[in-house]
Design a protein around this motif. Sequence first.
Motif, mmCIF file in Angstrom:
data_model
loop_
_atom_site.group_PDB
_atom_site.id
_atom_site.type_symbol
_atom_site.label_atom_id
_atom_site.label_comp_id
_atom_site.label_asym_id
_atom_site.label_seq_id
_atom_site.Cartn_x
_atom_site.Cartn_y
_atom_site.Cartn_z
ATOM 1 N N ALA A 25 5.534 -10.409 14.947
ATOM 2 C CA ALA A 25 4.276 -10.097 15.628
ATOM 3 C C ALA A 25 3.258 -11.136 15.166
ATOM 4 N N LEU A 26 2.539 -11.712 16.108
ATOM 5 C CA LEU A 26 1.634 -12.819 15.835
ATOM 6 C C LEU A 26 0.286 -12.547 16.482
ATOM 7 N N THR A 27 -0.779 -12.736 15.725
ATOM 8 C CA THR A 27 -2.133 -12.670 16.281
ATOM 9 C C THR A 27 -2.827 -13.992 15.975
ATOM 10 N N LEU A 28 -3.366 -14.620 17.007
ATOM 11 C CA LEU A 28 -4.075 -15.891 16.887
ATOM 12 C C LEU A 28 -5.514 -15.708 17.346
ATOM 13 N N THR A 29 -6.448 -16.230 16.589
ATOM 14 C CA THR A 29 -7.848 -16.207 16.993
ATOM 15 C C THR A 29 -8.240 -17.616 17.415
ATOM 16 N N PHE A 30 -8.867 -17.724 18.563
ATOM 17 C CA PHE A 30 -9.288 -19.022 19.094
ATOM 18 C C PHE A 30 -10.728 -19.299 18.713
ATOM 19 N N THR A 31 -11.066 -20.585 18.644
ATOM 20 C CA THR A 31 -12.445 -20.950 18.346
ATOM 21 C C THR A 31 -13.340 -20.451 19.473
ATOM 22 N N ARG A 32 -14.564 -20.141 19.126
ATOM 23 C CA ARG A 32 -15.504 -19.580 20.101
ATOM 24 C C ARG A 32 -16.375 -20.673 20.696
ATOM 25 N N VAL A 33 -15.756 -21.649 21.277
ATOM 26 C CA VAL A 33 -16.478 -22.778 21.852
ATOM 27 C C VAL A 33 -17.206 -22.332 23.109
ATOM 28 N N LYS A 34 -18.443 -22.763 23.209
ATOM 29 C CA LYS A 34 -19.244 -22.439 24.385
ATOM 30 C C LYS A 34 -19.515 -23.736 25.127
ATOM 31 N N THR A 35 -18.990 -23.854 26.346
ATOM 32 C CA THR A 35 -19.233 -25.047 27.164
ATOM 33 C C THR A 35 -19.914 -24.621 28.457
ATOM 34 N N ARG A 36 -20.886 -25.382 28.870
ATOM 35 C CA ARG A 36 -21.635 -25.078 30.088
ATOM 36 C C ARG A 36 -22.130 -23.626 30.103
ATOM 37 N N GLY A 37 -22.504 -23.118 28.930
ATOM 38 C CA GLY A 37 -23.040 -21.764 28.843
ATOM 39 C C GLY A 37 -21.996 -20.674 28.896
ATOM 40 N N GLU A 38 -20.698 -21.034 28.910
ATOM 41 C CA GLU A 38 -19.631 -20.026 28.988
ATOM 42 C C GLU A 38 -18.665 -20.197 27.825
#
Length: 134
Positions: A25-38
Amino acid sequence: MKFATDADRNEYAQWLHGLAAWKIALTLTFTRVKTRGEYRSVSDVAQTTQHLIRLINRGCFGHGAVRKGYCVASLYVVEFGYGGRHPHVHATLSLPPGYDYLSMCRLIKEKVRKLHSIDQQIHLQHYSDFGWAD
């Protein structure tokens, strides 16, 4: 996914369990990059996860992953917590021939480090059930 009855949920779980011998079982967290306001989109996270799975397959099977179609059985779900600002993936993988749990975990961590959009939050454990599939 919402189920009408517990019987429906159990039938779905049995179907998932029958697809492969799930071991990780694997859980990955992605960076919270905000581009063009999203923030990151579902397709961005899904594409990166698919790329990670290709890297894992290449690490396990070499060029046979492409030429002969060898692959590690995998299943993943993309989630966005905290109002869509916390992209993460819950996944499960099988063990390919010749790999034990620890060697596969080392390979996964090695491949995750190659992808900059995945944050350094990675959680690996022995697979128990598809509780996250709800």
